[in-house]
Design a protein around this motif. Structure first.
Motif, mmCIF file in Angstrom:
data_model
loop_
_atom_site.group_PDB
_atom_site.id
_atom_site.type_symbol
_atom_site.label_atom_id
_atom_site.label_comp_id
_atom_site.label_asym_id
_atom_site.label_seq_id
_atom_site.Cartn_x
_atom_site.Cartn_y
_atom_site.Cartn_z
ATOM 1 N N GLN A 190 -1.841 -0.843 3.666
ATOM 2 C CA GLN A 190 -2.446 0.424 4.058
ATOM 3 C C GLN A 190 -3.950 0.193 4.158
ATOM 4 O O GLN A 190 -4.567 -0.360 3.246
ATOM 5 N N THR B 189 -7.568 1.398 3.876
ATOM 6 C CA THR B 189 -8.314 2.448 3.181
ATOM 7 C C THR B 189 -9.806 2.198 3.394
ATOM 8 O O THR B 189 -10.196 1.103 3.826
ATOM 9 N N PRO B 190 -10.645 3.153 3.053
ATOM 10 C CA PRO B 190 -12.095 2.924 3.175
ATOM 11 C C PRO B 190 -12.572 1.734 2.328
ATOM 12 O O PRO B 190 -13.589 1.117 2.643
ATOM 13 N N ASP B 191 -11.827 1.405 1.272
ATOM 14 C CA ASP B 191 -12.196 0.280 0.410
ATOM 15 C C ASP B 191 -11.532 -1.024 0.819
ATOM 16 O O ASP B 191 -11.662 -2.030 0.126
ATOM 17 N N VAL C 289 -4.933 -2.133 0.913
ATOM 18 C CA VAL C 289 -4.138 -2.073 -0.313
ATOM 19 C C VAL C 289 -2.673 -2.197 0.108
ATOM 20 O O VAL C 289 -2.330 -2.007 1.278
ATOM 21 N N ARG D 8 1.266 -0.983 -0.730
ATOM 22 C CA ARG D 8 2.067 0.044 -1.389
ATOM 23 C C ARG D 8 3.541 -0.280 -1.231
ATOM 24 O O ARG D 8 3.966 -0.753 -0.182
ATOM 25 N N GLY E 136 -1.217 5.524 10.384
ATOM 26 C CA GLY E 136 -2.469 5.072 9.795
ATOM 27 C C GLY E 136 -3.430 4.635 10.881
ATOM 28 O O GLY E 136 -3.155 4.770 12.072
ATOM 29 N N GLU F 60 2.220 3.318 7.795
ATOM 30 C CA GLU F 60 1.919 2.955 6.410
ATOM 31 C C GLU F 60 2.731 3.797 5.435
ATOM 32 O O GLU F 60 3.125 4.916 5.756
ATOM 33 N N PRO G 90 0.706 8.287 0.588
ATOM 34 C CA PRO G 90 -0.246 8.157 -0.509
ATOM 35 C C PRO G 90 0.397 8.200 -1.897
ATOM 36 O O PRO G 90 -0.240 7.816 -2.883
ATOM 37 N N VAL H 29 0.771 1.606 -5.602
ATOM 38 C CA VAL H 29 -0.037 0.467 -5.169
ATOM 39 C C VAL H 29 0.385 -0.749 -5.985
ATOM 40 O O VAL H 29 0.550 -0.662 -7.210
ATOM 41 N N TYR I 70 -9.757 -7.485 7.238
ATOM 42 C CA TYR I 70 -9.040 -6.821 6.143
ATOM 43 C C TYR I 70 -8.210 -7.799 5.314
ATOM 44 O O TYR I 70 -8.231 -7.754 4.083
#
Length: 196
Positions: A84, A86-88, A91, A93, A104, A110, A113, A117, A143
């Motif tokens: 997935q 994410t802004p960070d 990740v 899942r 996504g 994806e 939420p 994780v 990524y």
């Protein structure tokens, strides 16, 4: 020898475009046959068979369709995770059979939420192009390189690229932050990286 080339370099962009054009040019039947052969090879690998959890991906565009492979992994009792964005960063899942996937970024499907994780130790990695040294060109955002660096910091993660043989290129420019794959599976077999 490692060259310092940024992920957005013109060389990588041209190699990505050419490899994706070759992939897109494969006949649907050829892609389906290749995907079945790739699944057979992946499922036969002992280092993958012994993993309780395997990260895969939900295919987009003309990527190798690993959905039957995902079903086979689950059928033999292995959990499957999907990435997935994410802004960070990326990740992973858990994605159980029958779980609904959500749209996504980048056209990906994806896990939702609420899916747990996880940190997979075995990853099946999509790519645009690869070379025999194990270097890959993704879709230009880095990524997977960042996710693999994070996972490797917890103990080496096994990263296996999944591609059609037509996506091979003689040399992928690589930089200090590019993490080579541990192998690439195509319909022609498992490629063990030769190193630099």
């Amino acid at each position: 020898m490692t060259t310092d080339v940024s992920p957005a370099s013109p060389d990588k962009a041209a190699l990505r475009k050419a490899a994706l054009a070759r992939r897109d040019g494969l006949a649907v039947e050829a892609r389906e046959d290749a995907a079945r052969r790739i699944a057979e090879i992946v499922l036969s690998r002992p280092e993958i068979a012994k993993a309780d959890l395997v990260s895969a991906y939900w295919p987009i565009r003309s990527e190798v369709d690993v959905r039957p492979l995902i079903a086979a992994l689950r059928a033999r009792g292995q959990a499957v995770a999907l990435p997935q964005v994410t802004p960070d960063g990326l990740v992973f899942r858990l994605a159980a059979e029958g779980d609904a996937l959500s749209p996504g970024g980048f056209g990906l499907s994806e896990p939702g939420p609420d899916a747990p994780v996880v940190d997979p130790r075995v990853l099946l990695v999509p790519l645009a192009a690869f070379d025999r040294r194990g270097h890959r060109i993704g879709y230009g955002k880095g990524y997977y390189d960042r996710a693999l660096a994070r996972l490797d910091a917890q103990g080496w993660a096994l990263a296996i690229g999944i591609a059609f043989a037509a996506q091979e290129t003689p040399v992928v420019p690589d930089g200090p932050h590019d993490r080579p794959l541990d192998g690439i599976v195509t319909e022609a077999g498992l490629i063990h990286p030769t190193g630099d």
